[in-house]
Design an enzyme around this catalytic site. Structure first.
Site, PDB file in Angstrom:
ATOM      1  CG  PHE A 255      -2.291  -0.421   0.798  1.00 18.89           C
ATOM      2  CD1 PHE A 255      -2.806  -1.669   0.330  1.00 18.89           C
ATOM      3  CD2 PHE A 255      -3.277   0.903   0.598  1.00 18.89           C
ATOM      4  CE1 PHE A 255      -4.169  -2.039  -0.039  1.00 18.89           C
ATOM      5  CE2 PHE A 255      -4.512   0.311   0.162  1.00 18.89           C
ATOM      6  CZ  PHE A 255      -4.963  -0.911  -0.219  1.00 18.89           C
ATOM      7  CE1 TYR A 257       3.982  -0.818  -6.038  1.00 14.74           C
ATOM      8  CE2 TYR A 257       2.395  -1.883  -4.339  1.00 14.74           C
ATOM      9  CZ  TYR A 257       3.536  -1.839  -5.271  1.00 14.74           C
ATOM     10  OH  TYR A 257       4.300  -2.966  -5.241  1.00 14.74           O
ATOM     11  CB  CYS A 266     -14.278   0.431   1.379  1.00 16.99           C
ATOM     12  SG  CYS A 266     -15.536  -0.881   1.181  1.00 16.99           S
TER      13      CYS A 266
HETATM   14  N1  LIG Z   1     -17.291  -4.000  -0.945  1.00 22.34           N
HETATM   15  C1  LIG Z   1     -16.015  -4.258  -0.248  1.00 22.34           C
HETATM   16  O1  LIG Z   1     -14.988  -4.442  -0.719  1.00 22.34           O
HETATM   17  C2  LIG Z   1     -16.380  -4.232   1.220  1.00 22.34           C
HETATM   18  C3  LIG Z   1     -15.430  -4.814   1.810  1.00 22.34           C
HETATM   19  C4  LIG Z   1     -15.610  -4.712   3.484  1.00 22.34           C
HETATM   20  C5  LIG Z   1     -16.840  -4.069   3.981  1.00 22.34           C
HETATM   21  N2  LIG Z   1     -17.812  -3.532   3.076  1.00 22.34           N
HETATM   22  C6  LIG Z   1     -18.859  -3.065   3.664  1.00 22.34           C
HETATM   23  O2  LIG Z   1     -20.125  -3.924   3.664  1.00 22.34           O
HETATM   24  C7  LIG Z   1     -21.175  -3.247   3.290  1.00 22.34           C
HETATM   25  C8  LIG Z   1     -21.821  -3.758   1.949  1.00 22.34           C
HETATM   26  O3  LIG Z   1     -20.725  -3.551   0.760  1.00 22.34           O
HETATM   27  P1  LIG Z   1     -21.006  -4.199  -0.532  1.00 22.34           P
HETATM   28  O4  LIG Z   1     -20.066  -3.735  -1.423  1.00 22.34           O
HETATM   29  O5  LIG Z   1     -21.006  -5.534  -0.377  1.00 22.34           O
HETATM   30  O6  LIG Z   1     -22.374  -3.299  -1.058  1.00 22.34           O
HETATM   31  P2  LIG Z   1     -23.325  -3.602  -2.329  1.00 22.34           P
HETATM   32  O7  LIG Z   1     -23.896  -2.387  -2.603  1.00 22.34           O
HETATM   33  O8  LIG Z   1     -22.667  -4.423  -3.291  1.00 22.34           O
HETATM   34  O9  LIG Z   1     -24.420  -4.630  -1.615  1.00 22.34           O
HETATM   35  C9  LIG Z   1     -25.623  -4.284  -0.807  1.00 22.34           C
HETATM   36  C10 LIG Z   1     -26.610  -5.211  -0.911  1.00 22.34           C
HETATM   37  O10 LIG Z   1     -27.773  -5.041   0.027  1.00 22.34           O
HETATM   38  C11 LIG Z   1     -28.816  -5.016  -0.674  1.00 22.34           C
HETATM   39  N3  LIG Z   1     -29.845  -4.504   0.075  1.00 22.34           N
HETATM   40  C12 LIG Z   1     -29.979  -3.174   0.714  1.00 22.34           C
HETATM   41  N4  LIG Z   1     -31.156  -3.056   1.647  1.00 22.34           N
HETATM   42  C13 LIG Z   1     -31.331  -4.408   1.882  1.00 22.34           C
HETATM   43  C14 LIG Z   1     -32.522  -4.849   2.728  1.00 22.34           C
HETATM   44  N5  LIG Z   1     -33.162  -4.346   3.714  1.00 22.34           N
HETATM   45  N6  LIG Z   1     -32.506  -6.375   2.806  1.00 22.34           N
HETATM   46  C15 LIG Z   1     -31.802  -7.164   1.773  1.00 22.34           C
HETATM   47  N7  LIG Z   1     -30.971  -6.520   1.058  1.00 22.34           N
HETATM   48  C16 LIG Z   1     -30.730  -5.228   0.897  1.00 22.34           C
HETATM   49  C17 LIG Z   1     -28.691  -4.362  -2.065  1.00 22.34           C
HETATM   50  O11 LIG Z   1     -29.622  -4.493  -2.783  1.00 22.34           O
HETATM   51  C18 LIG Z   1     -27.430  -4.692  -2.605  1.00 22.34           C
HETATM   52  O12 LIG Z   1     -27.568  -5.946  -3.413  1.00 22.34           O
HETATM   53  C19 LIG Z   1     -20.852  -1.719   3.264  1.00 22.34           C
HETATM   54  O13 LIG Z   1     -20.916  -1.291   4.557  1.00 22.34           O
HETATM   55  C20 LIG Z   1     -19.558  -1.869   2.771  1.00 22.34           C
HETATM   56  O14 LIG Z   1     -18.807  -0.788   3.292  1.00 22.34           O
HETATM   57  C21 LIG Z   1     -17.515  -3.596   1.688  1.00 22.34           C
END
Ligand SMILES: NC(=O)c1ccc[n+]([C@@H]2O[C@H](COP(=O)([O-])OP(=O)(O)OC[C@H]3O[C@@H](n4cnc5c(N)ncnc54)[C@H](O)[C@@H]3O)[C@@H](O)[C@H]2O)c1
Length: 440
Positions: A255, A257, A266
Site C-alpha cells: 500500500f 503505490y 470503502c
Molecule cells: N465492497 C467491499 O470491498 C467491502 C469490504 C468490506 C466491507 N464492506 C462493507 O460492507 C457493506 C456492503 O458493501 P457491498 O460492497 O457488499 O455493497 P453492495 O452495494 O454491493 O451490496 C449491498 C446489497 O444489499 C442489498 N440490500 C439493501 N437493503 C437491503 C435489505 N433491507 N434487505 C436485503 N438486501 C438489501 C442491496 O440491494 C445490495 O445488493 C458496506 O457497509 C461496505 O462498506 C465492503
C-alpha cells in the site's frame, strides 16, 4: 449451521458462498429482484475471481439459495448477517437506513433465538441502534424473543474477495454475548485451522477497528501521493524512494503505490464517515481530513499533467484511456478516479475511447455514450493524442509499445499507475509522464 445473509452484494454474496462451501446452509436475501434473478439463473451480478464456481458448486449441492422472500430468509437463519450498503449521507456520515431496515425486518418476523451480525461497515454505536430497532419491533408485536447483536466487520478486498474470506488475516468479533461468541467461533473454525485468527472484543472496538484499518490504508496512499508531487519538484523518483522505505519492516512494501488517488466503495466513504463520527464526538481529525483533501486533488493530477503538456483547452483532442474500474480484478466503479478523469477531459472539450477488461458494462451504465468503448486495449488507441493509463490491470503491464507508438497521433503516454519504466519508454521513442518520477 443455518445462515442468512441480508444483502447479496460484494460482501453478502462472498460471505454466503464461502460459508456454504464449509458445509453451512445459507440463504442469501436481497431486495434487488434483478440480482436474485441473475443468481437463481446461475449467473453473478458482480465480477469477482473464483466466485462463480463457488456459487455454482454450492447451489448445486443445495447449500446455497437466493431469495427476495424476507419471511423465509429470516425464518431460515440462526445467524443473520447484515451485509447491506452504508453509503455516505450528505454530511459524510454513514447512512444507516439500509442496516436499520434490515434490523427492523428481522424484528418484525423472528420467532426464535437469532444472532444478528453486523458485517456492513458501520459507525461505532450502530450495534446499539440495531439492538434498539429489533427490540422495538418485538415490543410492537408484543413478543419476547431472545437475540444477540454482534459486530463482525469484513476485511475482504474486492478482486481477491474469495481468497481473503477463505484465508483471513483476522476475524474480528465484537460481542458481549457468550452464546453468540460460541456460535461465531464454531462458524469460523474452518477458516482458522492453522492458528486462531479470531479476536473477540467489545462491540465498539470491533466497529472502530474496521474504520481504523481503512483510515490507515487511505493515509498510506495519500502520503505517497503527496510525496510523489514533491519528488517531481525535487527531481527525485518516487518509485526508488518507495522501494527504499518499504524495505524497513516497520513500514513494509504494501500500500505504498502512488497513483491517481484511491477510490472504491470503502476508503472514500469510510474516511469521510470517521471524520464525521469524530466531529460528532467533538474532535476534529486533522490528519484524515488532509488524507481526503490530498486524495481529491490527486484524482485531477493526471489531467493536470495532460493540460500542462497539451494546453488547458482540449477541444478537438482525443484520448485513449486504459482502465475504468477503481482497481484491477473488479468491475466496481464506485468513486473510481476514472470517472473524475473522464469528466475533466470531456469538460475541456476532449473525446475519449476507453478499454477495461471487465468494467465496461458498468461504465456504460454510469457514463452511457459520453465516451466510446473499445473491445481491446489496442482498439482504444487509434488516432488518440495520448494514452492515459488509469487502472493497473495485468494486461496493461507489458503492452506492445511499438503498436502504441504506431497507433497514437503522437507518442505520448500519461502513466497514472507507474506501470512503465521511463528509461525504457524513452528508448522506445515514447514520451512518458508518470507519477512522481522526477530525475529518471
Ligand atoms: N465492497 C467491499 O470491498 C467491502 C469490504 C468490506 C466491507 N464492506 C462493507 O460492507 C457493506 C456492503 O458493501 P457491498 O460492497 O457488499 O455493497 P453492495 O452495494 O454491493 O451490496 C449491498 C446489497 O444489499 C442489498 N440490500 C439493501 N437493503 C437491503 C435489505 N433491507 N434487505 C436485503 N438486501 C438489501 C442491496 O440491494 C445490495 O445488493 C458496506 O457497509 C461496505 O462498506 C465492503
Amino acid at each position: 449451521m443455518k445462515v442468512t445473509t441480508i444483502g447479496t452484494g460484494y460482501v453478502g454474496l462472498v460471505t454466503g458462498a464461502c460459508l456454504a462451501e464449509m458445509g453451512n446452509h445459507v440463504v442469501g436475501l436481497d431486495v434487488d429482484a434483478r440480482k436474485i434473478e441473475v443468481l437463481n439463473s446461475g449467473g453473478l451480478p458482480i465480477h469477482e475471481p473464483g466466485l462463480l464456481e463457488l456459487v455454482q458448486r454450492n447451489r448445486a449441492a443445495g447449500r446455497l439459495q437466493f431469495t427476495t422472500d424476507v419471511d423465509a430468509a429470516v425464518a431460515h437463519g440462526t445467524l443473520l448477517f447484515i451485509g447491506v450498503g452504508t453509503p455516505p449521507g450528505e454530511d459524510g456520515s454513514a447512512d444507516l437506513q439500509y442496516v436499520l431496515a434490515a434490523a427492523r425486518a428481522i424484528g418484525q418476523r423472528m420467532s426464535d433465538y437469532k444472532v444478528i451480525v453486523d458485517k456492513s461497515t458501520v459507525p461505532v454505536g450502530t450495534a446499539d441502534q440495531v439492538r434498539a430497532a429489533v427490540a422495538e419491533e418485538l415490543a410492537r408485536r408484543g413478543v419476547d424473543v431472545p437475540f444477540a447483536v454482534v459486530s463482525n466487520p469484513e476485511f475482504l478486498k474486492e478482486g481477491a474477495a474469495v481468497d481473503d474470506f477463505m484465508r483471513p488475516d483476522r476475524i474480528i468479533v465484537g460481542t458481549d454475548d457468550e452464546q453468540a461468541l460460541l456460535l461465531l467461533r464454531a462458524l469460523y473454525a474452518p477458516f482458522n485451522r492453522t492458528h486462531d485468527r479470531l479476536m473477540a472484543m467489545d462491540l465498539r472496538s470491533a466497529e472502530f477497528t474496521k474504520y481504523a484499518a481503512n483510515a490507515m490504508l487511505a493515509t498510506r496512499i495519500s502520503f505517497m501521493n503527496e510525496l510523489a508531487r514533491l519528488a517531481e519538484r525535487l527531481g527525485a523518483d518516487i518509485e526508488q524512494v518507495r522501494r527504499g522505505i518499504g524495505a524497513d519492516p516497520r513500514i513494509g512494501y504494501h500500500f505504498l503505490y502512488p497513483g491517481v488517488g484511491y477510490g472504491g466503495s470503502c476508503f472514500p466513504k469510510d474516511v469521510k464517515a470517521l471524520v464525521r463520527t469524530a466531529r460528532d464526538a467533538g474532535l476534529e481529525l486533522q490528519l484524515l481530513q488532509a488524507v481526503e483533501a490530498v486524495n481529491e486533488k490527486q484524482k485531477h493530477w493526471l489531467v493536470d499533467k495532460v493540460c500542462a503538456r497539451l494546453g488547458q483547452d482540449l477541444a478537438g483532442r482525443h484520448f485513449a484511456l486504459w482502465g475504468l474500474a477503481f482497481k484491477p480484478n473488479t468491475d466496481d466503479m464506485r468513486e473510481a478516479p476514472s470517472l473524475v478523469i473522464v469528466d475533466e477531459l470531456l469538460r475541456r472539450g476532449a473525446t475519449v475511447c476507453a478499454h477495461d477488461p471487465v468494467a465496461m458494462p458498468e461504465a456504460r451504465r454510469l457514463l452511457g455514450e459520453r465516451i466510446a468503448y473499445a473491445d481491446t486495449p489496442e482498439g482504444a488507441l487509434a488516432g488518440a493524442d495520448a494514452l492515459l493509463v488509469v487502472t493497473e490491470w495485468k494486461a496493461f503491464r507489458s503492452p506492445d509499445f511499438d503498436a502504441i507508438k504506431a497507433a497514437l497521433k503522437q507518442p505520448l503516454v500519461f502513466d497514472g499507475r507507474n506501470l512503465y519504466e521511463p528509461a525504457l519508454m524513452r528508448q522506445l521513442g515514447l514520451e512518458h509522464h508518470g507519477i512522481g518520477r522526477g530525475g529518471v
